[in-house]
Scaffold this motif. Structure first.
Motif, PDB file in Angstrom:
ATOM      1  N   SER A  17       6.248 -16.574  -2.506  1.00  0.00           N
ATOM      2  CA  SER A  17       7.623 -16.566  -2.228  1.00  0.00           C
ATOM      3  C   SER A  17       8.118 -15.571  -3.092  1.00  0.00           C
ATOM      4  CB  SER A  17       8.273 -17.826  -2.490  1.00  0.00           C
ATOM      5  OG  SER A  17       8.191 -18.143  -3.907  1.00  0.00           O
ATOM      6  N   VAL A  18       9.303 -14.977  -3.051  1.00  0.00           N
ATOM      7  CA  VAL A  18       9.937 -14.121  -4.006  1.00  0.00           C
ATOM      8  C   VAL A  18      10.235 -14.823  -5.196  1.00  0.00           C
ATOM      9  CG1 VAL A  18      12.014 -12.987  -4.264  1.00  0.00           C
ATOM     10  CG2 VAL A  18      11.318 -12.964  -1.737  1.00  0.00           C
ATOM     11  N   GLN A  19      10.512 -15.948  -5.251  1.00  0.00           N
ATOM     12  CA  GLN A  19      10.809 -16.480  -6.707  1.00  0.00           C
ATOM     13  C   GLN A  19       9.139 -16.628  -7.328  1.00  0.00           C
ATOM     14  OE1 GLN A  19      11.874 -17.930  -3.779  1.00  0.00           O
ATOM     15  NE2 GLN A  19      14.001 -17.560  -4.318  1.00  0.00           N
ATOM     16  N   ILE A  24       5.759 -14.636 -11.842  1.00  0.00           N
ATOM     17  CA  ILE A  24       4.398 -14.069 -12.083  1.00  0.00           C
ATOM     18  C   ILE A  24       4.923 -12.667 -12.598  1.00  0.00           C
ATOM     19  CG2 ILE A  24       2.354 -13.118 -11.287  1.00  0.00           C
ATOM     20  CD1 ILE A  24       2.373 -15.187  -9.013  1.00  0.00           C
ATOM     21  N   ALA A  25       5.924 -11.653 -12.165  1.00  0.00           N
ATOM     22  CA  ALA A  25       5.873 -10.533 -12.953  1.00  0.00           C
ATOM     23  C   ALA A  25       6.345 -10.801 -14.286  1.00  0.00           C
ATOM     24  CB  ALA A  25       7.280  -9.943 -12.170  1.00  0.00           C
ATOM     25  N   ILE A  26       7.262 -11.677 -14.580  1.00  0.00           N
ATOM     26  CA  ILE A  26       7.988 -11.986 -15.931  1.00  0.00           C
ATOM     27  C   ILE A  26       6.892 -12.683 -16.708  1.00  0.00           C
ATOM     28  CG2 ILE A  26       9.713 -13.649 -17.364  1.00  0.00           C
ATOM     29  CD1 ILE A  26      11.473 -12.968 -14.395  1.00  0.00           C
ATOM     30  N   GLU A  27       6.065 -13.415 -16.066  1.00  0.00           N
ATOM     31  CA  GLU A  27       4.909 -13.787 -16.900  1.00  0.00           C
ATOM     32  C   GLU A  27       3.903 -12.820 -17.528  1.00  0.00           C
ATOM     33  OE1 GLU A  27       3.019 -16.924 -14.467  1.00  0.00           O
ATOM     34  OE2 GLU A  27       4.555 -18.323 -15.035  1.00  0.00           O
ATOM     35  N   GLU A  82      16.533 -11.264 -17.122  1.00  0.00           N
ATOM     36  CA  GLU A  82      17.843 -11.553 -16.320  1.00  0.00           C
ATOM     37  C   GLU A  82      17.869 -10.300 -15.293  1.00  0.00           C
ATOM     38  OE1 GLU A  82      21.014 -12.041 -19.121  1.00  0.00           O
ATOM     39  OE2 GLU A  82      20.051 -13.595 -20.171  1.00  0.00           O
ATOM     40  N   TRP A  83      17.634  -9.158 -15.381  1.00  0.00           N
ATOM     41  CA  TRP A  83      17.754  -8.202 -14.816  1.00  0.00           C
ATOM     42  C   TRP A  83      16.774  -8.131 -13.543  1.00  0.00           C
ATOM     43  CZ3 TRP A  83      14.846  -4.185 -12.494  1.00  0.00           C
ATOM     44  CH2 TRP A  83      15.441  -3.382 -11.954  1.00  0.00           C
ATOM     45  N   ILE A  84      15.543  -8.612 -13.669  1.00  0.00           N
ATOM     46  CA  ILE A  84      14.656  -8.646 -12.611  1.00  0.00           C
ATOM     47  C   ILE A  84      14.988  -9.944 -11.594  1.00  0.00           C
ATOM     48  CG2 ILE A  84      12.492  -9.365 -12.159  1.00  0.00           C
ATOM     49  CD1 ILE A  84      11.491  -8.000 -14.740  1.00  0.00           C
ATOM     50  N   ARG A  85      15.274 -11.007 -12.244  1.00  0.00           N
ATOM     51  CA  ARG A  85      15.850 -12.383 -11.603  1.00  0.00           C
ATOM     52  C   ARG A  85      17.174 -11.716 -10.557  1.00  0.00           C
ATOM     53  NH1 ARG A  85      15.028 -15.323 -16.514  1.00  0.00           N
ATOM     54  NH2 ARG A  85      12.950 -16.279 -16.414  1.00  0.00           N
ATOM     55  N   SER A  86      18.002 -11.215 -11.203  1.00  0.00           N
ATOM     56  CA  SER A  86      19.318 -10.474 -10.535  1.00  0.00           C
ATOM     57  C   SER A  86      18.903  -9.588  -9.344  1.00  0.00           C
ATOM     58  CB  SER A  86      20.092  -9.910 -11.518  1.00  0.00           C
ATOM     59  OG  SER A  86      19.943  -8.598 -11.617  1.00  0.00           O
TER      60      SER A  86
END
Length: 90
Positions: A17-19, A24-27, A82-86
């Motif tokens: 999923s996108v989430q 994974i990208a953040i980790e 925060e930017w990636i999640r937004s």
């Protein structure tokens, strides 16, 4: 990337999923050591110097400086996450 790895990446893209991709990208964002960035430079998101960010947030273990793989831009990890999640909402 060989054909096997490319095929595996396509399967994961189809399943995740996108989430999950964001998580994974953040980790996988690196935690930079002090010799990997200049303390007097600033985070391009919050505009605080890395020295200020680290000195004001010593009590928080998740405060770190990170670098985007590929381009090498350096950010405080909190702001970049925060930017990636937004970006999912835009």
């Amino acid at each position: 990337m060989d054909n096997h790895n490319a095929a595996a990446a396509l399967v994961l893209d189809a399943v995740l999923s996108v989430q999950d991709r964001i998580r994974i990208a953040i980790e996988h964002l690196p935690h930079l050591s002090l010799d990997q960035f200049h303390l007097d430079e600033s985070c391009p998101i919050c505009l605080f110097s890395f020295q200020t960010i680290l000195s004001q947030n010593q009590q928080f273990q998740d405060i770190a400086i990170t670098k985007v793989p590929g381009c090498g831009h350096v950010f405080c990890r909190k702001d970049l996450c925060e930017w990636i999640r937004s970006q999912v909402l835009t």
